[in-house]
Design an enzyme around this catalytic site. Sequence first.
Site, PDB file in Angstrom:
ATOM      1  N   ASP A  81      17.132  54.715  25.537  1.00 41.62           N
ATOM      2  CA  ASP A  81      16.408  55.417  26.646  1.00 41.62           C
ATOM      3  C   ASP A  81      15.118  55.843  27.014  1.00 41.62           C
ATOM      4  OD1 ASP A  81      19.459  55.140  27.074  1.00 41.62           O
ATOM      5  OD2 ASP A  81      19.859  57.259  27.469  1.00 41.62           O
ATOM      6  N   ASP A  82      14.985  56.011  28.183  1.00 46.12           N
ATOM      7  CA  ASP A  82      13.722  56.690  28.764  1.00 46.12           C
ATOM      8  C   ASP A  82      12.418  55.883  28.780  1.00 46.12           C
ATOM      9  OD1 ASP A  82      15.687  58.366  28.846  1.00 46.12           O
ATOM     10  OD2 ASP A  82      14.727  60.231  27.546  1.00 46.12           O
ATOM     11  N   HIS A  96      14.313  60.142  35.930  1.00 45.99           N
ATOM     12  CA  HIS A  96      15.163  61.135  34.967  1.00 45.99           C
ATOM     13  C   HIS A  96      15.491  62.150  35.669  1.00 45.99           C
ATOM     14  CE1 HIS A  96      16.628  62.424  31.014  1.00 45.99           C
ATOM     15  NE2 HIS A  96      16.444  61.173  30.659  1.00 45.99           N
ATOM     16  N   HIS A 100      16.246  56.752  21.807  1.00 50.74           N
ATOM     17  CA  HIS A 100      15.134  56.696  22.580  1.00 50.74           C
ATOM     18  C   HIS A 100      14.226  56.125  22.138  1.00 50.74           C
ATOM     19  CE1 HIS A 100      17.873  60.126  23.456  1.00 50.74           C
ATOM     20  NE2 HIS A 100      17.488  60.025  24.963  1.00 50.74           N
ATOM     21  N   HIS A 122      18.104  53.983  34.359  1.00 50.07           N
ATOM     22  CA  HIS A 122      18.358  55.182  33.974  1.00 50.07           C
ATOM     23  C   HIS A 122      17.612  56.076  34.947  1.00 50.07           C
ATOM     24  CE1 HIS A 122      19.363  58.225  31.042  1.00 50.07           C
ATOM     25  NE2 HIS A 122      18.208  58.591  30.623  1.00 50.07           N
TER      26      HIS A 122
HETATM   27 ZN    ZN Z   1      17.429  59.979  29.064  1.00 47.06          ZN
END
Ligand code: ZN
Length: 611
Positions: free
Chosen positions: A39-40, A93, A181, A89
């Site tokens: 993620d991210d 955020h 991540h 995603h």
């Molecule tokens: Zn995230």
Amino acid sequence: MMKRFLTCVLALVMVLGLAAGGTPARAATGGKLIALTFDDGPGPYTGRLLDGLKERGVKVTFFMVGTNVKRYPDLVSRAYQEGHQIANHSYDHANLVNLSDSGVADQIASTNALLDLACGTGTSYMVRPPYGSTNSRVRADIAAPLILWSVDPLDWKDRNASTVKSRVVKDAADGAIILLHDIHSTSVDGALAAIDELQEDGYEFVTVKELYRRRGVAMENGTTYGRCKSNGTDLGPVTPPVLTSRSVDGKLEITITAQAGASVYYSLSDAALNGASTLYTGPFTVTPPCTVWAAAAFDMNGSRSETVEQRFTQPVAKAPVIQVSDGVLTLENQTPGTEMYYTLDGTAATVNSARYKGPVSVAPGTVISACAAGGEYLASPASRAAYSDRGQLFRDVFPGDWYYKAVDQAAAEGFMSGKGGERFAPNDALSRAQLVTLLYRYSGEKVTQVERDSCPFRDIKPDGFYRDAVCWAFARGLVKGQGDDIFAPDGQISRQEMCVILAKFLGYRGLELPDGAGVLEQFADADAVASWARKSVQSVVACGLMKGDATGKFSPAAGATRAQGAAILVRVEDVEDALSTVRDELPEDGSQENGAPSSEEAEVGSGATLF
Ligand code: ZN
């Protein structure tokens, strides 16, 4: 090299280990499936992660935030091309439950649009809501499956590679979705170390999309998914497509096959396939040398095979040259080392046709086709020629063409010659000079030196093939030119201009043309006939020299072609005969409306488009 070697050894160990345990071969890749998700990102460590995944043959899923997609677009493209699944995603955020419906929609849509730049327009992206924060309203707002997780090693909190590794390994389970991540260097190292250990333990790493597809689970939009337990089904990985080729008419026909249900995307110019690449729908032809890239996919975004790259280099033979002399056919081979094949029945020659061993007798009216193939060469295109009814060789005029008989006759009688190499160029423009030359030759007359000297046009070349014809025509009032002293010999003649010259020519020949009043009414575009040409067009149409097309138009301004010129000449011959016959037979009342020859007409002009 070293890394590739290690991968092979590892695969061998896995196969041997499982075979010893008596497990079916399918389980070698299908036993325990697991999905790593990152993620991210993308971020500064994503490239290193991609390198590590590639070495290990592992596919994962990236849930990317729009702001980082903007910052690292090349990493998005790379991850996509290397077969990982790209997913959404949110844009920055945001906690989606705190946003309005339109705010949620904006977060998803703006990020999808950025991802499309790498994956192609129309790609669908799964969504992971930031913080896993969702409610029924958010689920209803998102037109995609929502992916949560079953294993959270808290890699964002404890930035220690070995801690990340041991938590992932400890909690790993068949069907698990693991949250990581890639914006943390420690997460990248921990994940790669965990992969090595879990692969030895028999896990196969797949994208989220593959995890559910292989287990036969259909995913629905607006539904959350956290893991996919084994249900006994494994449809197996996507099989790379298979490319086969065969030579067809001098080109290479490529056929691509893939497993049932998979689509194939391909390109002839780019290895970077995506969902906007050409979708394979059936065999296509290419000209070697060339390269074809193809991938099979249930979804190009994360559910696809490796891209197959295949180069086609086999040269294509040149078509044989067909020659006929006095009824004897010979073929000239243009590609040493090949055999030649031929047909005499109008069909295109193939390697299954008769093999050429030496000169062959042919009858007038025969269509000949030939090709070459063999050795290292692909079969050539089939060359084609007609040995006409009057014993002439044509490479671009064939029985069945509406002008075939007219061209054969005009060429045989010497009124019209080819353009070299037995090509008649029937569809080329008929120039003003060519029409006049046609009539000059037909007349059988000879221009005099006085007529030559008094010809005023300064744009006719002294050595032009048409010079005598133009001088002859001017002296008889058949042509006036297009200005004071300009004839424009190379200009294409229009149909109505041709009518004017023809009418004058027939008048010069002493024929009384029908007036043809009202005859233009039959044409939908009668009004388009220029006033200066109207009377001539009427007369020419009335005596059957020219007709309209199938849609009922005369197209007066359209350019005439060489085939039309040949047909006109043959008809002039007929009309001269018919009009003189009619004149002899009819009383002196000028009634000549039905003077056009009908049977000859049908023979010469059947199928004509503009006659
Ligand atoms: Zn995230």
